[in-house]
Write an enzyme that holds these catalytic residues in place. Structure first.
Site, PDB file in Angstrom:
ATOM      1  N   GLU A 261       0.820  -1.192  -0.004  1.00 48.18           N
ATOM      2  CA  GLU A 261       0.124   0.278   0.063  1.00 48.18           C
ATOM      3  C   GLU A 261       0.925   1.282  -0.142  1.00 48.18           C
ATOM      4  O   GLU A 261       0.703   2.002   1.015  1.00 48.18           O
ATOM      5  CB  GLU A 261      -0.873   0.256   1.256  1.00 48.18           C
ATOM      6  CG  GLU A 261      -1.895  -1.142   1.371  1.00 48.18           C
ATOM      7  CD  GLU A 261      -2.536  -1.302   2.905  1.00 48.18           C
ATOM      8  OE1 GLU A 261      -1.819  -0.572   3.560  1.00 48.18           O
ATOM      9  OE2 GLU A 261      -3.453  -2.063   2.787  1.00 48.18           O
ATOM     10  N   PRO A 262       1.577   1.247  -1.059  1.00 49.44           N
ATOM     11  CA  PRO A 262       2.633   2.629  -0.961  1.00 49.44           C
ATOM     12  C   PRO A 262       1.676   3.884  -1.270  1.00 49.44           C
ATOM     13  O   PRO A 262       0.881   3.796  -2.204  1.00 49.44           O
ATOM     14  CB  PRO A 262       3.729   2.289  -2.082  1.00 49.44           C
ATOM     15  CG  PRO A 262       2.856   1.340  -2.990  1.00 49.44           C
ATOM     16  CD  PRO A 262       1.902   0.476  -2.270  1.00 49.44           C
ATOM     17  N   GLY A 263       2.212   4.841  -0.756  1.00 49.48           N
ATOM     18  CA  GLY A 263       1.433   6.171  -0.926  1.00 49.48           C
ATOM     19  C   GLY A 263       2.657   7.184  -1.164  1.00 49.48           C
ATOM     20  O   GLY A 263       3.010   7.457  -2.492  1.00 49.48           O
ATOM     21  N   ARG A 301       3.097  19.439   6.976  1.00 50.63           N
ATOM     22  CA  ARG A 301       4.144  18.684   7.541  1.00 50.63           C
ATOM     23  C   ARG A 301       4.996  19.531   8.314  1.00 50.63           C
ATOM     24  O   ARG A 301       5.235  18.722   9.383  1.00 50.63           O
ATOM     25  CB  ARG A 301       4.742  17.990   6.253  1.00 50.63           C
ATOM     26  CG  ARG A 301       3.849  17.345   5.317  1.00 50.63           C
ATOM     27  CD  ARG A 301       4.345  16.202   4.462  1.00 50.63           C
ATOM     28  NE  ARG A 301       5.080  15.066   5.014  1.00 50.63           N
ATOM     29  CZ  ARG A 301       6.236  14.936   5.370  1.00 50.63           C
ATOM     30  NH1 ARG A 301       7.048  15.864   5.049  1.00 50.63           N
ATOM     31  NH2 ARG A 301       6.790  14.027   6.132  1.00 50.63           N
ATOM     32  N   TYR A 305       4.794  17.824  11.871  1.00 50.61           N
ATOM     33  CA  TYR A 305       6.263  16.895  12.189  1.00 50.61           C
ATOM     34  C   TYR A 305       7.460  17.596  12.360  1.00 50.61           C
ATOM     35  O   TYR A 305       8.336  16.739  12.281  1.00 50.61           O
ATOM     36  CB  TYR A 305       5.967  15.842  11.350  1.00 50.61           C
ATOM     37  CG  TYR A 305       4.686  15.191  10.862  1.00 50.61           C
ATOM     38  CD1 TYR A 305       3.863  14.435  11.728  1.00 50.61           C
ATOM     39  CD2 TYR A 305       4.255  15.518   9.430  1.00 50.61           C
ATOM     40  CE1 TYR A 305       2.684  14.054  11.283  1.00 50.61           C
ATOM     41  CE2 TYR A 305       3.027  14.943   8.950  1.00 50.61           C
ATOM     42  CZ  TYR A 305       2.310  14.226   9.752  1.00 50.61           C
ATOM     43  OH  TYR A 305       1.157  13.757   9.549  1.00 50.61           O
ATOM     44  N   CYS A 331      -1.157  33.046  11.575  1.00 49.46           N
ATOM     45  CA  CYS A 331      -1.096  33.932  12.667  1.00 49.46           C
ATOM     46  C   CYS A 331      -0.680  32.537  13.900  1.00 49.46           C
ATOM     47  O   CYS A 331      -1.381  32.504  15.031  1.00 49.46           O
ATOM     48  CB  CYS A 331      -2.073  34.529  13.347  1.00 49.46           C
ATOM     49  SG  CYS A 331      -3.658  33.584  12.955  1.00 49.46           S
TER      50      CYS A 331
HETATM   51  N1  LLP Z   1      -1.407   1.828   4.646  1.00 52.46           N
HETATM   52  C1  LLP Z   1      -2.002   2.492   5.588  1.00 52.46           C
HETATM   53  C2  LLP Z   1      -2.735   1.438   6.479  1.00 52.46           C
HETATM   54  C3  LLP Z   1      -1.406   3.488   6.184  1.00 52.46           C
HETATM   55  O1  LLP Z   1      -1.949   4.011   7.229  1.00 52.46           O
HETATM   56  C4  LLP Z   1      -0.631   4.431   5.415  1.00 52.46           C
HETATM   57  C5  LLP Z   1      -0.269   5.861   5.909  1.00 52.46           C
HETATM   58  C6  LLP Z   1      -0.265   4.037   4.125  1.00 52.46           C
HETATM   59  C7  LLP Z   1      -0.654   2.612   3.650  1.00 52.46           C
HETATM   60  C8  LLP Z   1       0.828   4.557   3.064  1.00 52.46           C
HETATM   61  O2  LLP Z   1       1.946   5.006   3.694  1.00 52.46           O
HETATM   62  P1  LLP Z   1       3.161   5.560   2.845  1.00 52.46           P
HETATM   63  O3  LLP Z   1       3.332   4.540   1.967  1.00 52.46           O
HETATM   64  O4  LLP Z   1       2.621   6.844   2.322  1.00 52.46           O
HETATM   65  O5  LLP Z   1       4.142   5.774   3.923  1.00 52.46           O
HETATM   66  N2  LLP Z   1       0.721  12.426   6.955  1.00 52.46           N
HETATM   67  C9  LLP Z   1       1.969  11.849   7.374  1.00 52.46           C
HETATM   68  C10 LLP Z   1       1.807  10.631   6.800  1.00 52.46           C
HETATM   69  C11 LLP Z   1       0.953   9.647   7.614  1.00 52.46           C
HETATM   70  C12 LLP Z   1       0.740   8.265   6.969  1.00 52.46           C
HETATM   71  C13 LLP Z   1      -0.527   7.601   7.541  1.00 52.46           C
HETATM   72  N3  LLP Z   1      -0.542   6.232   6.896  1.00 52.46           N
HETATM   73  C14 LLP Z   1       3.008  12.631   6.505  1.00 52.46           C
HETATM   74  O6  LLP Z   1       2.966  13.616   6.035  1.00 52.46           O
HETATM   75  O7  LLP Z   1       4.085  12.560   6.868  1.00 52.46           O
END
Ligand code: LLP
Length: 401
Positions: A261-263, A301, A305, A331
């Site tokens: 599940e890459p994002g 971000r 973080y 602000c």
């Molecule tokens: N699968 C599940 C169940 C997840 O909770 C997430 C991300 C992903 C896949 C995708 O993860 P990735 O491959 O993108 O790392 N807002 C934060 C990141 C939060 C990620 C939450 N879950 C940031 O800006 O770094």
């Protein structure tokens, strides 16, 4: 992305504005896909990273499947052409409406987060006279060594069920009339830069699947989650192809299909935020500030973080770098993109480029201070187009009395 092209976009569309590169996204997808080298797999794009319709459609056209974390994301995935049996649905607190819709759609897998949720899914499935395909999300208690706000695989985190309880829960799922256990799911966090924790998590679900097989519960896939990081500051991170090879190595013995599940790794490096300098100010003997027209509303971000993003002026002016804070117009003192950063000289109206914001940039944008959402642009080869126009103030207010 070419400088002249970005300058043209900033001029035509205005700032702040997100710009993505379609070619880079396709390449990132192809790199992961190829690395499986024929091993059975599915790449479920994590919509949460960037669910703009054009981006989701782009990944769908590459052959991706979908990973949704809310009903909204499930509906976006469907609108973008994914079939229900290509969508996995995760979420630590699924509402009754979400469960009902997910069950009736017949998704590839609903990733179950607790014994209570298992009951609720079973009940809804029986009410619909269906068997819901479910995967159990296990929490392997592995330290992803990422930022604590985006680590999810420790037993102190709210996600999944302790892996020690998984066998019992799978037996329970297998005994339910409304449930069909099809997979095991693990996701230990995001922006993970070393392979070791990801590989360990994979090994833990493979061992679970083998134990289940011994009990006559045959799974169809192992969902290894997302989480692979990217290099925001140039320091080394695990290579995406090596990541895939490590997962396949861990899984091959089981023969089971691997889902990921890459994002971030797919869309993060493919996006920039264009913003414009609105003020430059110096406090004598203290700080200097470059104030830009984007802030934590457009990109959370850094404020959330303390995340690092490379930032540079679109056109470099001559002159030595000085140390500045690059801050937004909001602000709140947390509204800074960079602190004490060496930066070339800039003047009001100069365009500034914030890099690697394709993931969790626009998707986490909001409208604090009544700031309308910014536009998004997609460059594809020689062409570019606006894929989301700038929200108007009237649209922002349209829900209100
Ligand atoms: N699968 C599940 C169940 C997840 O909770 C997430 C991300 C992903 C896949 C995708 O993860 P990735 O491959 O993108 O790392 N807002 C934060 C990141 C939060 C990620 C939450 N879950 C940031 O800006 O770094």
């Amino acid at each position: 992305m070419r400088t002249a092209r970005l300058a043209e976009i900033a001029k035509t569309v205005g700032t702040p504005c997100y710009v993505y590169d379609a070619v880079q996204i396709r390449d990132a997808y192809a790199t992961l896909d190829r690395a499986f080298d024929g091993y059975p797999h599915a790449i479920h794009y994590a919509l949460k990273a960037n669910s703009s319709l054009a981006i989701v459609r782009l990944l769908q056209s590459c052959g991706a499947h979908g990973d949704a974390n809310s009903l909204g994301e499930v509906e976006v995935a469907l609108r973008c052409g994914f079939r229900p049996d290509q969508i996995v649905f995760t979420g630590v607190g699924k509402s009754a409406a979400e469960i009902d819709r997910a069950v009736s759609l017949g998704l590839l897998a609903i990733n179950v987060e607790s014994p209570g949720e298992l009951d609720r899914i079973d009940q809804r499935a029986i009410a619909h006279n269906l068997r819901a395909r479910v995967a159990l999300r296990v929490n392997p208690d592995i330290d992803a060594r990422s930022h604590p706000h985006i680590s999810t695989g420790l037993k102190s985190n709210k996600f999944g069920v302790p892996i020690g309880e998984a066998l019992g829960l799978f037996r329970e799922m297998a005994s339910r009339r409304g449930l069909l256990p099809v997979g095991a799911h693990v996701h230990i966090g995001s922006q993970i830069t070393t392979l070791d924790p990801l590989q360990k998590a994979a090994e833990s679900v493979v061992a679970l699947a083998q134990a289940l097989r011994g009990e006559g519960i045959a799974l169809q896939h192992l969902d290894m989650g997302g989480g692979l990081g990217i290099s925001y500051d140039g320091s080394p991170v695990a290579d995406p192809a090596a990541y895939v090879r490590a997962l396949v190595a861990a899984t091959r013995g089981s023969g089971l299909k691997v889902a990921i599940e890459p994002g971030r790794v797919l869309v993060g490096p493919a996006g920039v935020l264009l913003t414009k300098v609105v003020d430059v100010k110096h406090f004598d003997g203290a700080k200097s500030f470059v104030v830009v027209d984007a802030g934590m509303t457009e990109l959370m971000r850094p404020a959330l973080y303390n995340a690092y993003h490379r930032i540079d002026p679109l056109l470099r002016r001559p002159g030595a770098e000085t140390v500045v804070d690059i801050v937004g117009p909001i602000c709140e003192s947390t509204d800074a993109y960079a602190r004490d950063r060496a930066f070339p000289p800039v003047e009001v109206d100069d365009v500034i480029v914030v890099r690697d914001v394709g993931a969790y940039g626009a998707a986490m944008g909001h409208t604090y201070l009544r700031r309308p959402l910014p536009p998004e642009v997609l460059i594809d080869g020689d062409q570019w187009r606006v894929i989301r126009r700038r929200q108007t103030l009237d649209e922002l207010l349209s829900l209100e009395e």
